[in-house]
Write a protein that holds these residues in place. Structure first.
Motif, PDB file in Angstrom:
ATOM      1  N   PRO A 181       0.886  -1.163   0.012  1.00 49.28           N
ATOM      2  CA  PRO A 181       0.058   0.164  -0.145  1.00 49.28           C
ATOM      3  C   PRO A 181       0.828   1.284   0.000  1.00 49.28           C
ATOM      4  O   PRO A 181       1.877   1.535   0.769  1.00 49.28           O
ATOM      5  CB  PRO A 181      -0.679  -0.009   1.229  1.00 49.28           C
ATOM      6  N   LYS A 182       0.575   2.268  -0.643  1.00 48.03           N
ATOM      7  CA  LYS A 182       1.087   3.348  -0.794  1.00 48.03           C
ATOM      8  C   LYS A 182       0.514   4.209   0.411  1.00 48.03           C
ATOM      9  O   LYS A 182      -0.885   4.507   0.605  1.00 48.03           O
ATOM     10  CB  LYS A 182       0.824   4.222  -1.952  1.00 48.03           C
ATOM     11  N   VAL A 183       1.447   5.017   0.981  1.00 42.69           N
ATOM     12  CA  VAL A 183       0.859   5.760   2.186  1.00 42.69           C
ATOM     13  C   VAL A 183       1.456   7.337   2.240  1.00 42.69           C
ATOM     14  O   VAL A 183       2.586   7.602   1.288  1.00 42.69           O
ATOM     15  CB  VAL A 183       1.491   5.260   3.664  1.00 42.69           C
ATOM     16  N   ALA A 184       1.015   8.157   2.884  1.00 39.28           N
ATOM     17  CA  ALA A 184       1.469   9.617   2.922  1.00 39.28           C
ATOM     18  C   ALA A 184       2.792   9.701   3.496  1.00 39.28           C
ATOM     19  O   ALA A 184       2.781   9.040   4.681  1.00 39.28           O
ATOM     20  CB  ALA A 184       0.325  10.587   3.622  1.00 39.28           C
ATOM     21  N   ARG A 185       3.789  10.481   3.176  1.00 39.15           N
ATOM     22  CA  ARG A 185       5.104  10.558   3.955  1.00 39.15           C
ATOM     23  C   ARG A 185       4.915  12.126   4.207  1.00 39.15           C
ATOM     24  O   ARG A 185       5.324  12.950   3.273  1.00 39.15           O
ATOM     25  CB  ARG A 185       6.570  10.031   2.909  1.00 39.15           C
ATOM     26  N   LEU A 186       4.515  12.623   5.237  1.00 41.29           N
ATOM     27  CA  LEU A 186       4.684  13.868   5.490  1.00 41.29           C
ATOM     28  C   LEU A 186       5.991  14.389   5.928  1.00 41.29           C
ATOM     29  O   LEU A 186       6.979  13.753   6.582  1.00 41.29           O
ATOM     30  CB  LEU A 186       3.512  14.222   6.658  1.00 41.29           C
ATOM     31  N   LYS A 187       6.292  16.019   5.680  1.00 42.00           N
ATOM     32  CA  LYS A 187       7.447  16.469   6.141  1.00 42.00           C
ATOM     33  C   LYS A 187       7.229  16.912   7.542  1.00 42.00           C
ATOM     34  O   LYS A 187       8.687  16.831   8.068  1.00 42.00           O
ATOM     35  CB  LYS A 187       7.615  17.800   5.179  1.00 42.00           C
ATOM     36  N   ASN A 188       6.092  17.168   7.968  1.00 43.57           N
ATOM     37  CA  ASN A 188       6.114  17.384   9.320  1.00 43.57           C
ATOM     38  C   ASN A 188       7.021  18.628   9.909  1.00 43.57           C
ATOM     39  O   ASN A 188       7.833  18.448  10.840  1.00 43.57           O
ATOM     40  CB  ASN A 188       6.202  16.307  10.366  1.00 43.57           C
ATOM     41  N   HIS A 189       6.833  19.827   9.031  1.00 36.62           N
ATOM     42  CA  HIS A 189       8.018  20.682   9.357  1.00 36.62           C
ATOM     43  C   HIS A 189       7.338  21.594  10.480  1.00 36.62           C
ATOM     44  O   HIS A 189       6.188  21.844  10.606  1.00 36.62           O
ATOM     45  CB  HIS A 189       7.856  21.643   7.908  1.00 36.62           C
ATOM     46  N   LEU A 190       8.162  21.782  11.438  1.00 38.56           N
ATOM     47  CA  LEU A 190       7.830  22.468  12.646  1.00 38.56           C
ATOM     48  C   LEU A 190       8.140  23.991  12.523  1.00 38.56           C
ATOM     49  O   LEU A 190       9.136  24.497  12.027  1.00 38.56           O
ATOM     50  CB  LEU A 190       8.715  21.971  13.799  1.00 38.56           C
ATOM     51  N   VAL A 191       6.878  24.662  13.039  1.00 37.73           N
ATOM     52  CA  VAL A 191       7.250  26.191  12.825  1.00 37.73           C
ATOM     53  C   VAL A 191       8.342  26.985  13.971  1.00 37.73           C
ATOM     54  O   VAL A 191       8.585  26.014  14.657  1.00 37.73           O
ATOM     55  CB  VAL A 191       5.915  26.839  13.191  1.00 37.73           C
ATOM     56  N   GLU A 192       8.784  27.821  13.484  1.00 36.23           N
ATOM     57  CA  GLU A 192       9.815  28.515  14.580  1.00 36.23           C
ATOM     58  C   GLU A 192       8.897  28.832  15.846  1.00 36.23           C
ATOM     59  O   GLU A 192       7.937  29.337  15.866  1.00 36.23           O
ATOM     60  CB  GLU A 192      10.310  29.708  13.910  1.00 36.23           C
ATOM     61  N   LYS A 193       9.468  28.484  16.926  1.00 36.34           N
ATOM     62  CA  LYS A 193       9.013  28.811  18.188  1.00 36.34           C
ATOM     63  C   LYS A 193       9.226  30.224  18.439  1.00 36.34           C
ATOM     64  O   LYS A 193      10.149  30.802  18.487  1.00 36.34           O
ATOM     65  CB  LYS A 193       9.635  28.121  19.472  1.00 36.34           C
ATOM     66  N   ARG A 194       8.299  30.782  19.261  1.00 37.98           N
ATOM     67  CA  ARG A 194       8.014  32.204  19.506  1.00 37.98           C
ATOM     68  C   ARG A 194       8.054  32.490  20.935  1.00 37.98           C
ATOM     69  O   ARG A 194       8.231  33.610  21.305  1.00 37.98           O
ATOM     70  CB  ARG A 194       6.763  32.994  18.835  1.00 37.98           C
ATOM     71  N   LEU A 195       8.053  31.425  21.753  1.00 41.14           N
ATOM     72  CA  LEU A 195       8.129  31.860  22.966  1.00 41.14           C
ATOM     73  C   LEU A 195       9.626  31.466  23.661  1.00 41.14           C
ATOM     74  O   LEU A 195      10.033  30.313  23.191  1.00 41.14           O
ATOM     75  CB  LEU A 195       7.120  30.942  23.851  1.00 41.14           C
ATOM     76  N   LYS A 196      10.044  32.261  24.523  1.00 39.58           N
ATOM     77  CA  LYS A 196      11.279  32.014  24.921  1.00 39.58           C
ATOM     78  C   LYS A 196      11.590  30.957  25.742  1.00 39.58           C
ATOM     79  O   LYS A 196      12.617  30.181  25.987  1.00 39.58           O
ATOM     80  CB  LYS A 196      12.049  33.228  25.779  1.00 39.58           C
ATOM     81  N   GLU A 197      10.557  30.680  26.953  1.00 39.74           N
ATOM     82  CA  GLU A 197      10.714  29.620  27.911  1.00 39.74           C
ATOM     83  C   GLU A 197      10.139  28.223  27.594  1.00 39.74           C
ATOM     84  O   GLU A 197       8.858  28.124  27.139  1.00 39.74           O
ATOM     85  CB  GLU A 197       9.695  30.022  29.307  1.00 39.74           C
ATOM     86  N   PRO A 198      10.995  27.320  27.599  1.00 42.84           N
ATOM     87  CA  PRO A 198      10.602  25.900  27.314  1.00 42.84           C
ATOM     88  C   PRO A 198       9.615  25.246  28.324  1.00 42.84           C
ATOM     89  O   PRO A 198       9.416  26.010  29.391  1.00 42.84           O
ATOM     90  CB  PRO A 198      11.833  25.171  27.345  1.00 42.84           C
ATOM     91  N   PHE A 199       8.752  24.442  27.983  1.00 41.09           N
ATOM     92  CA  PHE A 199       7.775  23.901  28.842  1.00 41.09           C
ATOM     93  C   PHE A 199       8.014  22.386  28.874  1.00 41.09           C
ATOM     94  O   PHE A 199       7.934  21.821  27.823  1.00 41.09           O
ATOM     95  CB  PHE A 199       6.380  24.321  28.713  1.00 41.09           C
ATOM     96  N   THR A 200       7.984  21.805  29.937  1.00 44.02           N
ATOM     97  CA  THR A 200       7.903  20.502  30.211  1.00 44.02           C
ATOM     98  C   THR A 200       6.551  19.785  30.851  1.00 44.02           C
ATOM     99  O   THR A 200       6.205  20.202  31.997  1.00 44.02           O
ATOM    100  CB  THR A 200       8.982  20.000  31.298  1.00 44.02           C
ATOM    101  N   PRO A 201       5.769  19.217  30.155  1.00 44.99           N
ATOM    102  CA  PRO A 201       4.406  18.546  30.678  1.00 44.99           C
ATOM    103  C   PRO A 201       4.551  17.854  31.719  1.00 44.99           C
ATOM    104  O   PRO A 201       5.588  17.055  31.832  1.00 44.99           O
ATOM    105  CB  PRO A 201       3.825  18.056  29.524  1.00 44.99           C
TER     106      PRO A 201
END
Length: 420
Positions: free
Chosen positions: A400-420
């Motif tokens: 079967p053929k399947v979609a292969r996505l780039k899944n390109h992440l946008v640039e983060k705009r917040l300075k502080e990282p967050f850990t759930p």
């Protein structure tokens, strides 16, 4: 004023058609580009929003998005993460607001089951309490078919088709060898508290005495002696016995037949091992040679044998979610309403998220036989329309053929990282 962006994410166990819902969301948003900007997908569910890991779907061309309709798994990654109440953890909600504001997100689409709809509802409430304008719509998905208000859940029809087909094919294999080999075959299927998937195995048995001969439902307390007597009688009557058992099979006191490990973040016990548990009972008490199998991830990822009905409904709820949001709706989930079973007709309606969240729809008692080991005509009439139609994917070099996505992440705009 520039149109607001949308956030879409997938949550919980994935299905063969969850990406069709994603395609429904993204393609409908693109048709309304004057009102919806970019669809940003959360990498690994709601945690993608918390971590500001946002995938820019604008980097995917139309053909790739269309290919999602025949691609199993979760194209953007899923998660099992439960947001606590806002009073218990305001920090998470404030973080969501920060991310939504930073990326100009005005629409929220969360694709998942009961626990996921709880998250969607909490986000809709958060928006009101914290004064952030956002339209929050749940998108239903679950192989367990246990969401309330909807006639069926996108993802279930394809699992049902896979299990019914597997039961039919395996039964013919066992029957052909039962004179000198295996007498009992046990197939373990998903279903924590609701036996819808196990019931689907019953679709294979259209003639009296045909397999499956025994179905184990979570809704019926398991009785060892009754089970063994049924198996023994089936072998004596037919030469073999095929059993379809839900992973959620439990004793009268609520203990699962086989609890495989620790509980997840939602408090659910990890299940698995019902088939070998039942097989040991058969071997020790009856002495019959047996084999068992666990459908596990195969049943929910089998896009090659997906139901056309299921595919159409999965796409329709994604499309409807966007249309509801464009109408300014908030805190609702598209649902499927059955108009008739023969011929099968259905339409899209809606249900409030606060009533959907954390609710489970179990099988009606009249869907199972009096002995608790089979399905009734009413159940068959409910199930059969959901597995209708073949939605074969395109193939290439035999696969079967399947979609292969780039899944390109946008640039983060917040300075502080967050850990759930």
């Amino acid at each position: 004023m520039a149109p607001k962006n949308a956030f879409y994410a997938q949550s919980g166990g994935v299905t063969a058609v969850i990406n069709a819902s994603a395609a429904g969301v993204i393609e409908t948003a693109r048709k309304n580009s004057d009102r919806i900007g970019t669809v940003l997908a959360g990498r690994n569910g709601i945690t993608g929003a918390l971590k500001e890991d946002l995938i820019d779907t604008a980097h995917e061309d139309d053909d790739t998005i269309r290919a999602l309709t025949h691609t199993p798994g979760g194209a953007f990654g899923s998660c099992r993460y439960k947001l606590r109440n806002i009073d218990e953890n305001r920090r998470e909600y404030e973080r969501l607001i920060e991310v939504f504001r930073a990326h100009d997100i005005g629409y929220f689409f969360y694709n998942g089951g009961g626990d996921s709809q709880d998250t969607a509802y909490k986000v809709s409430q958060m928006a009101e309490r914290m004064g952030y304008p956002i339209s929050c719509i749940g998108v239903p998905k679950t192989v367990d078919n246990d969401l309330p208000f909807t006639d069926c859940c996108p993802g279930f029809g394809s699992v049902a088709k896979y299990i019914a087909t597997s039961t039919l094919e395996a039964s013919l294999d066992v029957q052909s060898m039962c004179d000198s080999s295996t007498k009992v075959f046990i197939l373990e299927v998903m279903g924590r508290h609701a036996g819808w998937i196990a019931a689907a195995g019953g679709l294979a048995g259209k003639e009296p005495g045909s397999a499956p001969h025994v179905i184990i439902f979570p809704e019926h307390p398991f009785e060892r002696e009754a089970f063994l007597a049924k198996v023994d009688q089936s072998v004596k009557d037919h030469g073999f016995c095929v059993v379809v058992a839900s992973e959620g099979a439990q004793y009268d006191d609520g203990r699962f037949l086989s609890e495989a490990g620790p509980r997840d973040v939602f408090g659910h016990a990890q299940l698995g091992g019902v088939a070998p548990t039942l097989a040991n009972m058969v071997k020790q008490s009856l002495g019959y040679k047996n084999h068992w199998a666990v459908a596990d991830y195969l049943q929910r990822s089998a896009r090659h044998i997906a139901s056309q009905t299921d595919l159409e409904q999965a796409y329709a709820v994604g499309e409807a979610a966007v249309n509801y949001a464009l109408e300014g709706r908030n805190g609702i989930m598209p649902v499927i309403k059955r108009d008739s079973s023969s011929p099968y007709r259905w339409h899209i309606s809606e249900a409030p998220l606060n009533e959907v969240a954390n609710q489970e729809k179990k099988m009606p008692i009249h869907y199972t036989t009096d002995d608790g080991f089979g399905i009734t005509t009413d159940c068959r009439e409910y199930l059969e329309p959901l597995i209708q139609g073949e939605a074969y994917p395109p193939y290439e070099n035999g696969l079967p053929k399947v979609a292969r996505l780039k899944n390109h992440l946008v640039e983060k705009r917040l300075k502080e990282p967050f850990t759930p």
